[in-house]
Design a protein around this motif. Structure first.
Motif, PDB file in Angstrom:
ATOM      1  N   PRO A 172       6.069   2.325   1.153  1.00  0.00           N
ATOM      2  CA  PRO A 172       6.274   2.425   2.356  1.00  0.00           C
ATOM      3  C   PRO A 172       6.677   1.259   3.127  1.00  0.00           C
ATOM      4  CG  PRO A 172       3.985   2.133   2.169  1.00  0.00           C
ATOM      5  CD  PRO A 172       4.380   2.138   0.706  1.00  0.00           C
ATOM      6  N   ILE A 173       7.482   1.113   4.237  1.00  0.00           N
ATOM      7  CA  ILE A 173       7.820  -0.142   5.268  1.00  0.00           C
ATOM      8  C   ILE A 173       6.363  -0.512   5.613  1.00  0.00           C
ATOM      9  CG2 ILE A 173       9.038  -0.698   7.290  1.00  0.00           C
ATOM     10  CD1 ILE A 173      11.033  -0.199   4.930  1.00  0.00           C
ATOM     11  N   LEU A 174       6.505  -2.004   5.288  1.00  0.00           N
ATOM     12  CA  LEU A 174       5.278  -2.749   5.907  1.00  0.00           C
ATOM     13  C   LEU A 174       5.641  -3.443   7.117  1.00  0.00           C
ATOM     14  CD1 LEU A 174       4.125  -4.202   2.661  1.00  0.00           C
ATOM     15  CD2 LEU A 174       3.182  -1.996   3.732  1.00  0.00           C
ATOM     16  N   LYS A 175       4.588  -3.906   7.647  1.00  0.00           N
ATOM     17  CA  LYS A 175       4.891  -4.695   9.169  1.00  0.00           C
ATOM     18  C   LYS A 175       5.824  -5.904   8.890  1.00  0.00           C
ATOM     19  CE  LYS A 175       0.316  -3.794  11.504  1.00  0.00           C
ATOM     20  NZ  LYS A 175      -0.762  -4.372  12.077  1.00  0.00           N
ATOM     21  N   GLN A 176       5.625  -6.718   7.863  1.00  0.00           N
ATOM     22  CA  GLN A 176       6.422  -7.986   7.712  1.00  0.00           C
ATOM     23  C   GLN A 176       7.767  -7.653   6.739  1.00  0.00           C
ATOM     24  OE1 GLN A 176       3.644  -6.781   6.247  1.00  0.00           O
ATOM     25  NE2 GLN A 176       2.995  -8.025   4.474  1.00  0.00           N
ATOM     26  N   ASN A 177       8.072  -6.381   6.765  1.00  0.00           N
ATOM     27  CA  ASN A 177       9.122  -6.026   5.860  1.00  0.00           C
ATOM     28  C   ASN A 177      10.646  -5.947   6.536  1.00  0.00           C
ATOM     29  OD1 ASN A 177      10.105  -3.044   4.058  1.00  0.00           O
ATOM     30  ND2 ASN A 177      10.991  -5.142   3.826  1.00  0.00           N
ATOM     31  N   ASN A 178      11.268  -7.001   6.533  1.00  0.00           N
ATOM     32  CA  ASN A 178      12.566  -7.051   7.406  1.00  0.00           C
ATOM     33  C   ASN A 178      13.708  -6.519   6.839  1.00  0.00           C
ATOM     34  OD1 ASN A 178      12.820  -9.152   5.685  1.00  0.00           O
ATOM     35  ND2 ASN A 178      13.082 -10.912   6.997  1.00  0.00           N
ATOM     36  N   ALA A 179      13.795  -6.052   5.674  1.00  0.00           N
ATOM     37  CA  ALA A 179      14.948  -5.714   4.895  1.00  0.00           C
ATOM     38  C   ALA A 179      14.816  -4.966   3.383  1.00  0.00           C
ATOM     39  CB  ALA A 179      15.991  -6.774   4.665  1.00  0.00           C
ATOM     40  N   ILE A 180      15.617  -3.948   3.010  1.00  0.00           N
ATOM     41  CA  ILE A 180      15.596  -3.178   1.958  1.00  0.00           C
ATOM     42  C   ILE A 180      16.768  -3.465   1.474  1.00  0.00           C
ATOM     43  CG2 ILE A 180      15.427  -0.922   1.050  1.00  0.00           C
ATOM     44  CD1 ILE A 180      12.464  -1.901   1.741  1.00  0.00           C
ATOM     45  N   LEU A 181      17.028  -3.941   0.394  1.00  0.00           N
ATOM     46  CA  LEU A 181      18.196  -4.141  -0.524  1.00  0.00           C
ATOM     47  C   LEU A 181      18.220  -3.375  -1.797  1.00  0.00           C
ATOM     48  CD1 LEU A 181      20.691  -5.930  -0.324  1.00  0.00           C
ATOM     49  CD2 LEU A 181      19.390  -7.858  -1.552  1.00  0.00           C
ATOM     50  N   VAL A 182      19.137  -2.954  -1.835  1.00  0.00           N
ATOM     51  CA  VAL A 182      19.186  -1.965  -3.191  1.00  0.00           C
ATOM     52  C   VAL A 182      20.609  -2.429  -3.894  1.00  0.00           C
ATOM     53  CG1 VAL A 182      19.259   0.455  -3.984  1.00  0.00           C
ATOM     54  CG2 VAL A 182      18.127  -0.015  -1.691  1.00  0.00           C
ATOM     55  N   LEU A 183      20.527  -2.666  -4.909  1.00  0.00           N
ATOM     56  CA  LEU A 183      21.583  -3.240  -5.724  1.00  0.00           C
ATOM     57  C   LEU A 183      21.889  -2.246  -7.016  1.00  0.00           C
ATOM     58  CD1 LEU A 183      20.337  -6.864  -6.160  1.00  0.00           C
ATOM     59  CD2 LEU A 183      22.024  -5.898  -4.230  1.00  0.00           C
ATOM     60  N   ASP A 184      23.122  -2.078  -7.098  1.00  0.00           N
ATOM     61  CA  ASP A 184      23.759  -1.452  -8.464  1.00  0.00           C
ATOM     62  C   ASP A 184      23.639  -2.168  -9.771  1.00  0.00           C
ATOM     63  OD1 ASP A 184      25.782  -3.277  -8.500  1.00  0.00           O
ATOM     64  OD2 ASP A 184      27.361  -1.743  -7.679  1.00  0.00           O
ATOM     65  N   GLU A 185      24.205  -1.745 -10.792  1.00  0.00           N
ATOM     66  CA  GLU A 185      23.661  -2.249 -12.037  1.00  0.00           C
ATOM     67  C   GLU A 185      24.492  -3.617 -12.121  1.00  0.00           C
ATOM     68  OE1 GLU A 185      24.093  -0.959 -16.834  1.00  0.00           O
ATOM     69  OE2 GLU A 185      24.962   0.380 -15.286  1.00  0.00           O
ATOM     70  N   LYS A 186      25.596  -3.547 -11.568  1.00  0.00           N
ATOM     71  CA  LYS A 186      26.349  -4.736 -11.664  1.00  0.00           C
ATOM     72  C   LYS A 186      25.725  -6.061 -11.157  1.00  0.00           C
ATOM     73  CE  LYS A 186      30.956  -6.984 -10.504  1.00  0.00           C
ATOM     74  NZ  LYS A 186      32.237  -6.886  -9.764  1.00  0.00           N
ATOM     75  N   ASP A 187      25.246  -5.854  -9.832  1.00  0.00           N
ATOM     76  CA  ASP A 187      24.636  -6.807  -8.829  1.00  0.00           C
ATOM     77  C   ASP A 187      23.180  -7.268  -9.398  1.00  0.00           C
ATOM     78  OD1 ASP A 187      26.828  -7.119  -7.599  1.00  0.00           O
ATOM     79  OD2 ASP A 187      26.170  -6.146  -5.801  1.00  0.00           O
ATOM     80  N   SER A 188      22.447  -6.056 -10.153  1.00  0.00           N
ATOM     81  CA  SER A 188      21.200  -6.411 -10.618  1.00  0.00           C
ATOM     82  C   SER A 188      20.974  -7.038 -12.011  1.00  0.00           C
ATOM     83  CB  SER A 188      20.592  -5.032 -10.509  1.00  0.00           C
ATOM     84  OG  SER A 188      20.834  -4.119 -11.153  1.00  0.00           O
ATOM     85  N   LYS A 189      22.228  -7.263 -12.523  1.00  0.00           N
ATOM     86  CA  LYS A 189      22.086  -7.459 -13.987  1.00  0.00           C
ATOM     87  C   LYS A 189      21.651  -9.158 -14.021  1.00  0.00           C
ATOM     88  CE  LYS A 189      24.786  -7.917 -18.347  1.00  0.00           C
ATOM     89  NZ  LYS A 189      26.118  -7.457 -18.957  1.00  0.00           N
ATOM     90  N   LEU A 190      20.755  -9.387 -14.816  1.00  0.00           N
ATOM     91  CA  LEU A 190      20.184 -10.878 -15.015  1.00  0.00           C
ATOM     92  C   LEU A 190      21.019 -11.622 -15.751  1.00  0.00           C
ATOM     93  CD1 LEU A 190      16.298 -10.355 -15.118  1.00  0.00           C
ATOM     94  CD2 LEU A 190      17.789 -11.289 -13.290  1.00  0.00           C
ATOM     95  N   PRO A 191      21.541 -12.821 -15.550  1.00  0.00           N
ATOM     96  CA  PRO A 191      22.177 -13.689 -16.364  1.00  0.00           C
ATOM     97  C   PRO A 191      21.336 -13.970 -17.549  1.00  0.00           C
ATOM     98  CG  PRO A 191      21.606 -15.132 -14.536  1.00  0.00           C
ATOM     99  CD  PRO A 191      21.204 -13.731 -14.215  1.00  0.00           C
ATOM    100  N   LYS A 192      22.106 -14.428 -18.642  1.00  0.00           N
ATOM    101  CA  LYS A 192      21.482 -14.861 -19.946  1.00  0.00           C
ATOM    102  C   LYS A 192      21.026 -16.251 -19.650  1.00  0.00           C
ATOM    103  CE  LYS A 192      21.988 -15.529 -24.743  1.00  0.00           C
ATOM    104  NZ  LYS A 192      23.112 -15.401 -25.994  1.00  0.00           N
ATOM    105  N   GLU A 193      19.715 -16.582 -20.071  1.00  0.00           N
ATOM    106  CA  GLU A 193      18.993 -17.799 -20.066  1.00  0.00           C
ATOM    107  C   GLU A 193      19.353 -18.453 -21.320  1.00  0.00           C
ATOM    108  OE1 GLU A 193      14.431 -19.337 -20.105  1.00  0.00           O
ATOM    109  OE2 GLU A 193      14.782 -17.419 -19.665  1.00  0.00           O
TER     110      GLU A 193
END
Length: 444
Positions: free
Chosen positions: A348-369
């Protein structure tokens, strides 16, 4: 009338920090009020402090603004029904931070009826203001969730000469504060005036990044008709300008020492949406039952600023924004720098929650460490002048005393170090682990 200063042609820069892509896709999008959801889930832990205690029981009927939970201590904020309907469930839910909280579920009756006992508040003293903030259930709406009545209850020994209004909104994507300023300018200025007069604070500064020209223009216009000393300070667009300690330093040149509070430097810092909500409550009696949330990201069909009843499941909010246009691979509560990743879209949306960000596969892929090359970029980008790489090394060694000596607790976990690291080291995760282990092992 006081002389009003706008700091014309003047921008303030921070030490360290980073330039992040703005991606303020909803900056010119007016807020939309979403229809009543089929149900809301209201966790008892929506603030920093102790969990609230439900004051309702199963099958009770409630109306919008009716108190459904009281604080279990002074360091908590009451919770109110955000829709009208019937209490259908009281159980525990998993929160974004991995802990469990008791939660009250209200099944909608689709009437959205207001509680009858609303009343305006006559606020003339500090005690009146503190009580109003508490009864409103107000917490910091910029993301921190600190109970506002605690912040306003300034100890007599502390002398506050500056009210600092945080309108920086420096995270990418998020424009909910910007939207609130444009649509509620007069209430914000009136709220600032009321806080100044009640707490006897001489001056106020609205600190806002220069990438919000419409909001700045509206603030200046409203201030010109105000009788208080309010300044608009235009900040350079650089992350993390909106962090409390950073904002104080860049706006007043004062430094909050490690372990101290803004009041120790003569400053009271409030988020701009918090000020607006408090003034609305004082003048209408309607407590914090809804808030503006930015919904954006590469997987969202129609990014919007949405006025959402608190407790609305995220999937209902996303449905209102046209649903997913691509498979959602990462859902963040908050922005990409400091937001918390969720396991699914039923939270659920909380009081202090100012945004919901939903990313696709390309934008959510973590770079290699890769291995650290000791370039020092993490140190250079830290606005608190800390040594993130050293934190990682000492966490791996279990050298907790060294972490304390290096002031790890002064880190605000803004992520500037990880963002600037060419080796893609997960520095924030190491810092959080270090803080947790220090607390767990009670090391001082």
């Amino acid at each position: 009338m006081h002389v009003i200063s706008y700091f014309k042609g003047f921008t303030k820069k921070i030490n360290g920090g980073i330039n992040v892509p703005h991606r303020k896709n909803t900056q010119h999008v007016h807020s939309e009020k979403m229809p009543c959801p089929p149900y809301v889930v209201l966790p008892m832990q929506q603030h920093i402090g102790s969990e609230c205690i439900p004051t309702v029981k199963l099958n009770d009927t409630v109306k919008i603004g009716q108190e459904i939970a009281k604080g279990s201590s002074d360091f908590s904020a009451p919770i109110h029904a955000s829709i009208s309907g019937k209490i259908s469930k009281i159980d525990k839910i998993l929160m974004p931070n991995g802990t469990y909280s008791k939660a009250v579920t209200i099944e909608s009756d689709n009437k959205m009826e207001l509680f009858e006992s609303f009343k305006k508040h006559n606020v003339t003293t500090k005690k009146d203001l503190v009580l109003a903030a508490k009864d409103c259930g107000l917490v910091g709406l910029g993301g921190a969730g600190f109970p506002t009545h605690i912040k306003l209850n300034i100890p007599e020994a502390k002398h506050i000469d500056t009210l600092l209004i945080n309108a920086a909104e420096c995270e990418p994507y998020i424009t909910s504060d910007n939207c609130t300023i444009i649509e509620n300018t007069e209430n914000i200025i009136n709220g600032i005036n009321l806080i100044q007069q009640t707490l006897n604070i001489k001056s106020a500064i609205i600190s806002i990044e220069k990438n919000k020209p419409e909001a700045i223009k509206k603030l200046k216009s409203a201030i010109s008709q105000s009788s208080s000393e309010i300044n608009v300070m235009t900040l350079d667009t650089r992350y993390p300008q909106g962090a409390e300690k950073v904002l104080i330093k860049v706006s007043t040149k004062r430094v909050v020492p490690c372990g101290k509070l803004p009041a120790d430097t003569g400053c009271l810092v409030m988020n701009v949406s918090s000020v607006c909500t408090l003034y609305n409550y004082i003048t209408t009696g309607l407590p914090l039952v809804s808030r503006t949330v930015t919904v954006d990201g590469s997987a969202i069909n129609s990014p919007k600023n949405v006025i959402v009843p608190i407790g609305t499941p995220i999937n209902e909010v996303i449905k209102f924004c046209g649903g997913y246009k691509k498979p959602a691979k990462k859902i963040l509560m908050g922005g990409p720098m400091m937001g918390i990743a969720l396991t699914d879209d039923t939270m659920p949306i909380l009081k202090q929650n100012n945004a919901i960000l939903v990313l696709d596969e390309k934008d959510s892929k973590l770079p290699k460490e890769t291995a650290c090359i000791r370039c020092g970029k993490c140190v250079k980008s830290c606005p608190m002048n800390l040594m993130p790489l050293a934190f990682e090394q000492h966490v791996k060694k279990g050298a907790f005393e060294n972490l304390i000596k290096l002031n790890i607790n002064n880190c605000m976990e803004c992520g500037s170090c990880a963002f600037s690291c060419p080796a893609n080291r997960p520095l924030v995760q190491y810092i959080r682990t270090g803080k947790f282990l220090i607390k767990k092992n009670k090391i001082k």
